[in-house]
Design a protein around this motif. Structure first.
Motif, PDB file in Angstrom:
ATOM      1  N   THR A 101      -4.936   4.046  -2.028  1.00 21.46           N
ATOM      2  CA  THR A 101      -6.268   3.616  -2.451  1.00 21.46           C
ATOM      3  C   THR A 101      -7.229   4.802  -2.329  1.00 21.46           C
ATOM      4  O   THR A 101      -6.933   5.802  -1.683  1.00 21.46           O
ATOM      5  CB  THR A 101      -6.783   2.435  -1.601  1.00 21.46           C
ATOM      6  OG1 THR A 101      -6.925   2.856  -0.242  1.00 21.46           O
ATOM      7  CG2 THR A 101      -5.847   1.244  -1.685  1.00 21.46           C
ATOM      8  N   TYR A 154      -3.331   0.833  -8.232  1.00 20.01           N
ATOM      9  CA  TYR A 154      -3.415  -0.414  -7.449  1.00 20.01           C
ATOM     10  C   TYR A 154      -4.411  -1.365  -8.071  1.00 20.01           C
ATOM     11  O   TYR A 154      -5.238  -0.998  -8.908  1.00 20.01           O
ATOM     12  CB  TYR A 154      -3.794  -0.144  -5.989  1.00 20.01           C
ATOM     13  CG  TYR A 154      -5.117   0.539  -5.733  1.00 20.01           C
ATOM     14  CD1 TYR A 154      -5.254   1.913  -5.874  1.00 20.01           C
ATOM     15  CD2 TYR A 154      -6.234  -0.185  -5.309  1.00 20.01           C
ATOM     16  CE1 TYR A 154      -6.460   2.549  -5.609  1.00 20.01           C
ATOM     17  CE2 TYR A 154      -7.445   0.446  -5.033  1.00 20.01           C
ATOM     18  CZ  TYR A 154      -7.540   1.811  -5.197  1.00 20.01           C
ATOM     19  OH  TYR A 154      -8.740   2.442  -4.940  1.00 20.01           O
ATOM     20  N   ALA A 203      -6.498  -5.383  -6.984  1.00 22.08           N
ATOM     21  CA  ALA A 203      -6.788  -6.341  -5.920  1.00 22.08           C
ATOM     22  C   ALA A 203      -7.314  -7.630  -6.511  1.00 22.08           C
ATOM     23  O   ALA A 203      -8.094  -7.625  -7.473  1.00 22.08           O
ATOM     24  CB  ALA A 203      -7.804  -5.753  -4.944  1.00 22.08           C
ATOM     25  N   TYR A 263      -6.272  -6.441   8.338  1.00 21.25           N
ATOM     26  CA  TYR A 263      -5.209  -6.246   7.355  1.00 21.25           C
ATOM     27  C   TYR A 263      -3.933  -6.935   7.824  1.00 21.25           C
ATOM     28  O   TYR A 263      -3.611  -6.903   9.018  1.00 21.25           O
ATOM     29  CB  TYR A 263      -4.871  -4.761   7.220  1.00 21.25           C
ATOM     30  CG  TYR A 263      -5.790  -3.923   6.366  1.00 21.25           C
ATOM     31  CD1 TYR A 263      -6.639  -4.474   5.438  1.00 21.25           C
ATOM     32  CD2 TYR A 263      -5.759  -2.534   6.483  1.00 21.25           C
ATOM     33  CE1 TYR A 263      -7.446  -3.678   4.642  1.00 21.25           C
ATOM     34  CE2 TYR A 263      -6.561  -1.725   5.696  1.00 21.25           C
ATOM     35  CZ  TYR A 263      -7.406  -2.302   4.782  1.00 21.25           C
ATOM     36  OH  TYR A 263      -8.187  -1.515   4.003  1.00 21.25           O
ATOM     37  N   ARG A 314      -8.850 -10.767   0.195  1.00 21.49           N
ATOM     38  CA  ARG A 314      -8.239 -10.143  -0.977  1.00 21.49           C
ATOM     39  C   ARG A 314      -6.774  -9.863  -0.761  1.00 21.49           C
ATOM     40  O   ARG A 314      -6.373  -9.515   0.349  1.00 21.49           O
ATOM     41  CB  ARG A 314      -8.822  -8.728  -1.153  1.00 21.49           C
ATOM     42  CG  ARG A 314     -10.091  -8.622  -1.851  1.00 21.49           C
ATOM     43  CD  ARG A 314     -10.399  -7.155  -2.010  1.00 21.49           C
ATOM     44  NE  ARG A 314     -11.738  -7.027  -2.550  1.00 21.49           N
ATOM     45  CZ  ARG A 314     -12.334  -5.894  -2.847  1.00 21.49           C
ATOM     46  NH1 ARG A 314     -11.699  -4.751  -2.610  1.00 21.49           N
ATOM     47  NH2 ARG A 314     -13.526  -5.865  -3.351  1.00 21.49           N
ATOM     48  N   GLY A 335     -10.154   4.807  -0.811  1.00 17.55           N
ATOM     49  CA  GLY A 335     -10.594   4.877   0.587  1.00 17.55           C
ATOM     50  C   GLY A 335     -12.104   4.840   0.688  1.00 17.55           C
ATOM     51  O   GLY A 335     -12.816   5.357  -0.177  1.00 17.55           O
ATOM     52  N   HIS A 336     -12.573   4.198   1.739  1.00 21.79           N
ATOM     53  CA  HIS A 336     -14.029   4.050   1.882  1.00 21.79           C
ATOM     54  C   HIS A 336     -14.417   3.759   3.329  1.00 21.79           C
ATOM     55  O   HIS A 336     -13.589   3.305   4.126  1.00 21.79           O
ATOM     56  CB  HIS A 336     -14.528   2.885   0.995  1.00 21.79           C
ATOM     57  CG  HIS A 336     -13.856   1.589   1.290  1.00 21.79           C
ATOM     58  ND1 HIS A 336     -12.777   1.131   0.567  1.00 21.79           N
ATOM     59  CD2 HIS A 336     -14.081   0.641   2.241  1.00 21.79           C
ATOM     60  CE1 HIS A 336     -12.385  -0.024   1.044  1.00 21.79           C
ATOM     61  NE2 HIS A 336     -13.154  -0.351   2.077  1.00 21.79           N
ATOM     62  N   THR A 371      -4.165  -7.001  -2.049  1.00 20.28           N
ATOM     63  CA  THR A 371      -4.115  -5.715  -2.741  1.00 20.28           C
ATOM     64  C   THR A 371      -2.661  -5.351  -2.990  1.00 20.28           C
ATOM     65  O   THR A 371      -1.818  -5.551  -2.115  1.00 20.28           O
ATOM     66  CB  THR A 371      -4.800  -4.626  -1.898  1.00 20.28           C
ATOM     67  OG1 THR A 371      -6.143  -5.016  -1.644  1.00 20.28           O
ATOM     68  CG2 THR A 371      -4.803  -3.279  -2.618  1.00 20.28           C
ATOM     69  N   PHE A 403     -12.674  -9.045   5.139  1.00 19.16           N
ATOM     70  CA  PHE A 403     -13.816  -8.233   5.579  1.00 19.16           C
ATOM     71  C   PHE A 403     -15.112  -9.016   5.384  1.00 19.16           C
ATOM     72  O   PHE A 403     -15.161 -10.014   4.648  1.00 19.16           O
ATOM     73  CB  PHE A 403     -13.858  -6.888   4.837  1.00 19.16           C
ATOM     74  CG  PHE A 403     -13.827  -6.974   3.333  1.00 19.16           C
ATOM     75  CD1 PHE A 403     -12.624  -7.099   2.646  1.00 19.16           C
ATOM     76  CD2 PHE A 403     -15.003  -6.929   2.581  1.00 19.16           C
ATOM     77  CE1 PHE A 403     -12.593  -7.174   1.253  1.00 19.16           C
ATOM     78  CE2 PHE A 403     -14.980  -6.998   1.197  1.00 19.16           C
ATOM     79  CZ  PHE A 403     -13.763  -7.125   0.531  1.00 19.16           C
ATOM     80  N   GLU A 419     -12.380  -4.704   9.669  1.00 16.19           N
ATOM     81  CA  GLU A 419     -11.604  -5.301   8.584  1.00 16.19           C
ATOM     82  C   GLU A 419     -10.216  -5.631   9.122  1.00 16.19           C
ATOM     83  O   GLU A 419      -9.639  -4.853   9.879  1.00 16.19           O
ATOM     84  CB  GLU A 419     -11.520  -4.323   7.397  1.00 16.19           C
ATOM     85  CG  GLU A 419     -10.770  -4.894   6.207  1.00 16.19           C
ATOM     86  CD  GLU A 419     -11.168  -4.249   4.885  1.00 16.19           C
ATOM     87  OE1 GLU A 419     -12.228  -3.592   4.816  1.00 16.19           O
ATOM     88  OE2 GLU A 419     -10.424  -4.405   3.920  1.00 16.19           O
ATOM     89  N   HIS A 465     -11.028   3.781   5.697  1.00 13.69           N
ATOM     90  CA  HIS A 465      -9.648   3.336   5.586  1.00 13.69           C
ATOM     91  C   HIS A 465      -9.112   3.547   4.178  1.00 13.69           C
ATOM     92  O   HIS A 465      -9.820   3.352   3.196  1.00 13.69           O
ATOM     93  CB  HIS A 465      -9.487   1.872   6.009  1.00 13.69           C
ATOM     94  CG  HIS A 465     -10.669   1.015   5.679  1.00 13.69           C
ATOM     95  ND1 HIS A 465     -11.871   1.104   6.337  1.00 13.69           N
ATOM     96  CD2 HIS A 465     -10.841   0.059   4.729  1.00 13.69           C
ATOM     97  CE1 HIS A 465     -12.725   0.240   5.824  1.00 13.69           C
ATOM     98  NE2 HIS A 465     -12.125  -0.399   4.824  1.00 13.69           N
ATOM     99  N   ALA A 518      -6.365  -8.436   2.995  1.00 15.94           N
ATOM    100  CA  ALA A 518      -7.501  -7.832   3.701  1.00 15.94           C
ATOM    101  C   ALA A 518      -8.599  -8.880   3.844  1.00 15.94           C
ATOM    102  O   ALA A 518      -8.837  -9.666   2.922  1.00 15.94           O
ATOM    103  CB  ALA A 518      -8.030  -6.623   2.929  1.00 15.94           C
TER     104      ALA A 518
HETATM  105  O1  LIG Z   1     -12.060   0.133  -2.274  1.00 19.02           O
HETATM  106  P1  LIG Z   1     -10.877   1.038  -2.409  1.00 19.02           P
HETATM  107  O2  LIG Z   1     -10.913   2.182  -1.461  1.00 19.02           O
HETATM  108  O3  LIG Z   1     -10.626   1.413  -3.814  1.00 19.02           O
HETATM  109  O4  LIG Z   1      -9.623   0.223  -1.938  1.00 19.02           O
HETATM  110  C1  LIG Z   1      -9.463  -1.100  -2.320  1.00 19.02           C
HETATM  111  C2  LIG Z   1      -8.948  -1.918  -1.185  1.00 19.02           C
HETATM  112  O5  LIG Z   1      -9.672  -1.674  -0.005  1.00 19.02           O
HETATM  113  C3  LIG Z   1     -10.003  -2.891   0.584  1.00 19.02           C
HETATM  114  O6  LIG Z   1     -11.334  -3.176   0.273  1.00 19.02           O
HETATM  115  C4  LIG Z   1      -9.828  -2.935   1.986  1.00 19.02           C
HETATM  116  O7  LIG Z   1     -10.605  -2.027   2.625  1.00 19.02           O
HETATM  117  C5  LIG Z   1      -9.060  -3.828  -0.030  1.00 19.02           C
HETATM  118  O8  LIG Z   1      -9.370  -5.115   0.206  1.00 19.02           O
HETATM  119  C6  LIG Z   1      -9.144  -3.361  -1.426  1.00 19.02           C
HETATM  120  O9  LIG Z   1      -8.299  -3.927  -2.249  1.00 19.02           O
END
Ligand SMILES: O=P(O)(O)OC[C@H]1O[C@](O)(CO)[C@@H](O)[C@@H]1O
Ligand SMILES: [Fe+2]
Length: 185
Positions: free
Chosen positions: A89, A56, A58, A102, A73, A91-92, A75, A155, A100, A139, A153
């Protein structure tokens, strides 16, 4: 009123189908090698490692990553799987617990959300479906279709990205291929 301390308004063209933005900055481009540990099928990870596909990317508007700012953003998660697990993704959590917004704009995807105490929710994000990720929920977005999955997204500029707990513990569920569709296992 003076403009001295005021930032100027910003306008951005968003191509909802492709995820392109104008103007934009490419802020994320993650290949399999950047998140290989996230996938459970180790043999499938090894098999795909040589090609090291882009999972992926963004694009982000030029908004400062500061408190009181709203960063936005697009993505784009490519279609594909590592074994039976769909491209997704990393995730974090946010460093500063904050929500956030979406909006799915193309393709077929879902977002997996999880609290620090292990509660999990999964919401589909077809084009036009908005999902709100409340403060305190990690997420991860997943492409469960055969076309690129694109979403917007928004945030807070001071949210930050906390990857450590997800890298350590993962998510309690995985989104896996099941016939022509998917299951949450
Ligand atoms: O930061 P990660 O987990 O790699 O995922 C990226 C995506 O997560 C987000 O930050 C949203 O949480 C998106 O805007 C971004 O593109
Ligand atoms: Fe986030």
């Amino acid at each position: 009123m003076t403009l001295e301390n005021l930032q100027l308004p910003l306008a951005t063209m968003l191509d909802l189908a492709s995820g392109d933005m104008d103007p934009y900055a490419l802020v994320v481009e993650r290949r399999l090698s950047h998140m290989a540990e996230a996938y459970h099928d180790r043999a499938a990870v090894t098999a795909a490692a040589g090609e090291d596909p882009v999972i992926y990317r963004a694009y982000e508007a030029d908004v400062p990553h500061e408190a009181s700012q709203l960063v936005y953003r697009m993505t784009i998660i490519e279609p594909g799987r590592i074994g039976d697990e769909f491209y997704m993704t990393k995730g974090h959590h946010h460093v500063v617990d904050s929500g956030e917004f979406y909006l799915g704009t193309a393709g077929t995807g879902a977002v997996v959300m999880q609290t620090r105490s292990g509660e999990v929710r999964v919401e589909e994000m077809p084009p036009g479906r908005a999902v709100y990720v409340p403060p305190g929920w990690a997420h991860r977005s997943v492409n469960v279709g055969t076309e690129p999955f694109v979403f917007l997204a928004v945030f807070f500029g001071n949210a930050g990205h906390d990857y450590a707990s997800i890298e350590r513990d993962g998510f309690a569920v995985r989104v896996l291929a099941d016939g022509d569709g998917y299951r949450v296992g």
